[in-house]
Every structure is written in C-alpha cells, then in structure tokens.
Design an enzyme around this catalytic site. Structure first.
Site, PDB file in Angstrom:
ATOM      1  N   ARG A  58       0.803  -1.215   0.000  1.00 33.14           N
ATOM      2  CA  ARG A  58       0.000   0.000   0.000  1.00 33.14           C
ATOM      3  C   ARG A  58       0.844   1.276   0.000  1.00 33.14           C
ATOM      4  O   ARG A  58       0.650   2.165  -0.840  1.00 33.14           O
ATOM      5  CB  ARG A  58      -0.925   0.025   1.242  1.00 33.14           C
ATOM      6  CG  ARG A  58      -2.151  -0.833   1.130  1.00 33.14           C
ATOM      7  CD  ARG A  58      -2.523  -1.402   2.486  1.00 33.14           C
ATOM      8  NE  ARG A  58      -1.524  -2.415   2.805  1.00 33.14           N
ATOM      9  CZ  ARG A  58      -1.656  -3.702   2.483  1.00 33.14           C
ATOM     10  NH1 ARG A  58      -2.748  -4.125   1.937  1.00 33.14           N
ATOM     11  NH2 ARG A  58      -0.701  -4.587   2.739  1.00 33.14           N
ATOM     12  N   THR A  59       1.765   1.392   0.953  1.00 36.54           N
ATOM     13  CA  THR A  59       2.453   2.672   1.156  1.00 36.54           C
ATOM     14  C   THR A  59       3.311   3.050  -0.046  1.00 36.54           C
ATOM     15  O   THR A  59       3.274   4.179  -0.530  1.00 36.54           O
ATOM     16  CB  THR A  59       3.315   2.603   2.436  1.00 36.54           C
ATOM     17  OG1 THR A  59       2.519   2.067   3.489  1.00 36.54           O
ATOM     18  CG2 THR A  59       3.842   3.968   2.824  1.00 36.54           C
ATOM     19  N   LYS A  86      25.058  -5.625  -1.356  1.00 31.22           N
ATOM     20  CA  LYS A  86      26.517  -5.786  -1.458  1.00 31.22           C
ATOM     21  C   LYS A  86      27.226  -5.197  -0.239  1.00 31.22           C
ATOM     22  O   LYS A  86      28.449  -5.110  -0.211  1.00 31.22           O
ATOM     23  CB  LYS A  86      27.030  -5.080  -2.720  1.00 31.22           C
ATOM     24  CG  LYS A  86      26.430  -5.607  -4.005  1.00 31.22           C
ATOM     25  CD  LYS A  86      26.910  -4.753  -5.186  1.00 31.22           C
ATOM     26  CE  LYS A  86      26.054  -4.973  -6.403  1.00 31.22           C
ATOM     27  NZ  LYS A  86      26.244  -3.909  -7.403  1.00 31.22           N
ATOM     28  N   ARG A 108      11.188   3.824   3.966  1.00 27.16           N
ATOM     29  CA  ARG A 108      10.751   2.828   4.965  1.00 27.16           C
ATOM     30  C   ARG A 108      11.972   2.021   5.376  1.00 27.16           C
ATOM     31  O   ARG A 108      12.758   1.587   4.532  1.00 27.16           O
ATOM     32  CB  ARG A 108       9.693   1.892   4.385  1.00 27.16           C
ATOM     33  CG  ARG A 108       9.373   0.729   5.327  1.00 27.16           C
ATOM     34  CD  ARG A 108       8.169  -0.062   4.903  1.00 27.16           C
ATOM     35  NE  ARG A 108       6.949   0.681   5.139  1.00 27.16           N
ATOM     36  CZ  ARG A 108       5.723   0.142   5.027  1.00 27.16           C
ATOM     37  NH1 ARG A 108       5.583  -1.124   4.686  1.00 27.16           N
ATOM     38  NH2 ARG A 108       4.659   0.862   5.270  1.00 27.16           N
ATOM     39  N   HIS A 136       4.523   5.654  11.778  1.00 28.79           N
ATOM     40  CA  HIS A 136       4.070   5.497  10.387  1.00 28.79           C
ATOM     41  C   HIS A 136       3.106   6.666  10.137  1.00 28.79           C
ATOM     42  O   HIS A 136       1.895   6.500  10.088  1.00 28.79           O
ATOM     43  CB  HIS A 136       3.371   4.142  10.247  1.00 28.79           C
ATOM     44  CG  HIS A 136       3.090   3.720   8.831  1.00 28.79           C
ATOM     45  ND1 HIS A 136       3.211   4.565   7.741  1.00 28.79           N
ATOM     46  CD2 HIS A 136       2.700   2.518   8.335  1.00 28.79           C
ATOM     47  CE1 HIS A 136       2.888   3.886   6.636  1.00 28.79           C
ATOM     48  NE2 HIS A 136       2.581   2.644   6.969  1.00 28.79           N
TER      49      HIS A 136
HETATM   50  N1   CP Z   1      -0.389  -0.139   5.905  1.00 31.86           N
HETATM   51  C1   CP Z   1       0.826  -0.376   5.339  1.00 31.86           C
HETATM   52  O1   CP Z   1       1.825   0.217   5.709  1.00 31.86           O
HETATM   53  O2   CP Z   1       0.803  -1.316   4.355  1.00 31.86           O
HETATM   54  P1   CP Z   1       2.076  -1.744   3.510  1.00 31.86           P
HETATM   55  O3   CP Z   1       3.023  -2.452   4.447  1.00 31.86           O
HETATM   56  O4   CP Z   1       1.564  -2.660   2.435  1.00 31.86           O
HETATM   57  O5   CP Z   1       2.702  -0.515   2.957  1.00 31.86           O
END
Ligand code: CP
Length: 310
Positions: A58-59, A86, A108, A136
C-alpha cells in the site's frame, strides 16, 4: 498558509494545526483521483525517490501514484535490488541517491529513527514511510482523514485500537494524532503485546477487548507482526483469534455505525474475521483510497506548497 515542516518524520513533531492543514489539503486533492485524466502539473520538475528497505504494497504504491498524479518524476528503490545487498551502508546509499538531486526521499526502514538519521545528514526532504516500531505518520493521517470523512469529526470520538501494540508503528502515530485532535483512545491486546507505559501516550489500556469495543465509534484492528516478534508472544493463532479477534458478535458492542478499520495487510481469521473485514461497517479500502490523497498532500506541502489546490 505556509507549511513549516521540511520533513515528515512522525506525527509527534506535528502541531494540531499542521495535521489539520494536511487533512484539508488532502481533501482538496482527493477529487483528482476520480477524474478521467488523473494528473495535475503541481510538482512538475520535482524528483521523488521511494527508498524501501522493508516490504510494502500500500504505502509504496500509494506514494508512487501520489507523486505521478502531481506530475513529479518518481523512482522506486527496494533494498533487495539495490547495492545494499553488497554491503553498502544506509548513509552511503542515501548520499549517493542525494548526489542525483532528488527533492524528496520517502523512506521505509526496519530501524526506528532511520529517517531521522538521514534528515540530519541530507539536504532533501525526508518522509517517513514507517520506521521499525516507531512511527508510520502517513498511515495515521490517512486513518484520520477517513474517520473525519465518514463520521464528520474526530474530536470526542472513542477509538479502540486492538492487537499487537508492541510492534506497531501505526498505533504510536495514531496515539499522537488522535490525542492532538481530541479523540479518546482505548488500547487492548494480550499482556505480552502491550508495551509498559503506553498509557502515558494518552490512552486507556484494556486486557479484555470487549471493554475496549463497548460503545466505540471506531474499531481499528492491528496485525500480529509475527516477523518482528523475537519470541512467541501468544499460545496459538486460534486462541488469539478467540480472545482478541474482531468478529460479528463482539462488533455488536460498538456503536451501531462504528467504523471498522485495519491498516493492512490483514491476517484474515486471526485479528479480524472475513465477515467483519468485508462487512458493511468496514472502511478498509476507503483507507487505501484516501492514502493517495493524503500522500499527495504530504509531497505537495513539504515541497513548499502554500495553499490547498485542486
Ligand atoms: N499499511 C501499510 O503500511 O501497508 P504496507 O506495508 O503494504 O505498505
């Protein structure tokens, strides 16, 4: 009104006014996503790098679509296909990317504080797309956007957040945000998945999920993060589902029009039954849809956008 933040590292450092500015800007962008031609020139000439050291559906997709709909050039880098495999360090990776002059790095990482580390060392804007079990922020903002859109307000609502609280960056960002916007937060989960002292962030903690759900306006379920649990924190998934899963029976304890939310990915049949996940109160795909508008707002505002526009 100008936006004072160069980075979005967490909800903790945003003011109530900045959060509302982001939600209002997302409101104005949402309509673009339903046009026949889903593109505006707002960020033409800007370059956005999505640097993901952990899996995401999603993100990452949402930030990429958000950038493209604003006409930015967006590039995705995942750790598994980069020179990280590496042995290149995070700082060297980021400095090499910055040498190509991106305007924004969306990041992330599995380590809490990794985006803050880069923000201290690089010149471009950094947006935290999830750092370890810390924050998040874009998830909490899209959750708030969805609650406000569906229920018309956030202030005064009772929001129950249930599940693996220890490993959840979503719960921390939501705690900061919901408290800043005046909601009352209830947390519930097994004792082994409740971090000591979490109530100090502004929540009432329950071990019986029925007490947390009773009268709630929003029930937000969290995934059990088996990949982050160093040791077994629950006897069996079946037992977890029985005592901590959301099902049609315990959902009846909530307000009649209560929203059922989940950040995804869901463990169907564990923290949430399929009949609830697909039922009439669920807004789970609305959360995903709204994520694009919220991320458009974040990219726009950290790029120096001053006024909301459509
Ligand atoms: N909600 C969320 O962070 O989903 P993803 O891990 O798929 O990005």
């Amino acid at each position: 009104m100008s936006f004072a933040q160069k980075h979005i590292l967490g909800i903790d450092h945003l003011s109530r006014e900045e959060i509302i500015q982001i939600l209002d800007t997302a409101d104005s962008f949402k309509e673009i996503n339903t046009r026949a031609i889903k593109k505006v020139p707002t960020l033409r000439g800007k370059t956005i790098v999505n640097l993901f050291f952990e899996a995401s559906t999603r993100t990452r997709t949402s930030f990429e679509i958000a950038g493209k709909r604003l006409s930015a050039d967006t590039i995705n880098i995942s750790a598994s296909s980069s020179s990280v495999v590496k042995g290149e360090t995070l700082e060297d990776t980021a400095r090499n990317i910055e040498a190509m002059h991106p305007d924004i790095i969306v990041m992330r990482h599995g380590a809490s504080g990794a985006p803050h580390y880069l923000a201290d060392r690089l010149d471009c804007s950094i947006i935290n797309a999830g750092d370890g079990a810390h924050e998040h922020p874009s998830q909490a903002l899209l959750d708030a956007f969805t609650i406000r859109e569906k229920l018309g307000r956030i202030e005064g609502l009772n929001v129950a957040i249930i599940g693996d609280l220890t490993h959840s960056r979503v719960v921390r960002s939501n705690l900061y945000l919901l408290n800043k916007l005046g909601a009352k937060v209830r947390l519930a989960g097994p004792g082994t998945m409740i971090p000591p002292g979490i109530e100090k962030l502004g929540a009432t903690v329950y071990h019986d999920i029925n007490q947390a759900i009773e009268g709630a306006d929003v029930v937000m379920m969290l995934r059990i993060q088996l990949e982050r649990q160093g040791k077994t924190l629950l006897p069996t998934l079946r037992e977890y589902s029985r005592f901590y899963g959301l099902n049609p029976n315990n959902l009846k304890l909530a307000q009649e029009n209560a929203l059922v939310m989940h950040p995804g990915p869901m463990n169907r049949g564990v923290e949430i039954s399929s009949s609830v996940a697909d039922g009439p109160q669920n807004v789970i795909l609305d959360q995903v849809e709204n994520g694009v508008a919220v991320r458009m707002a974040l990219l726009y505002l950290v790029s120096g956008g001053e006024e909301t526009e459509g």
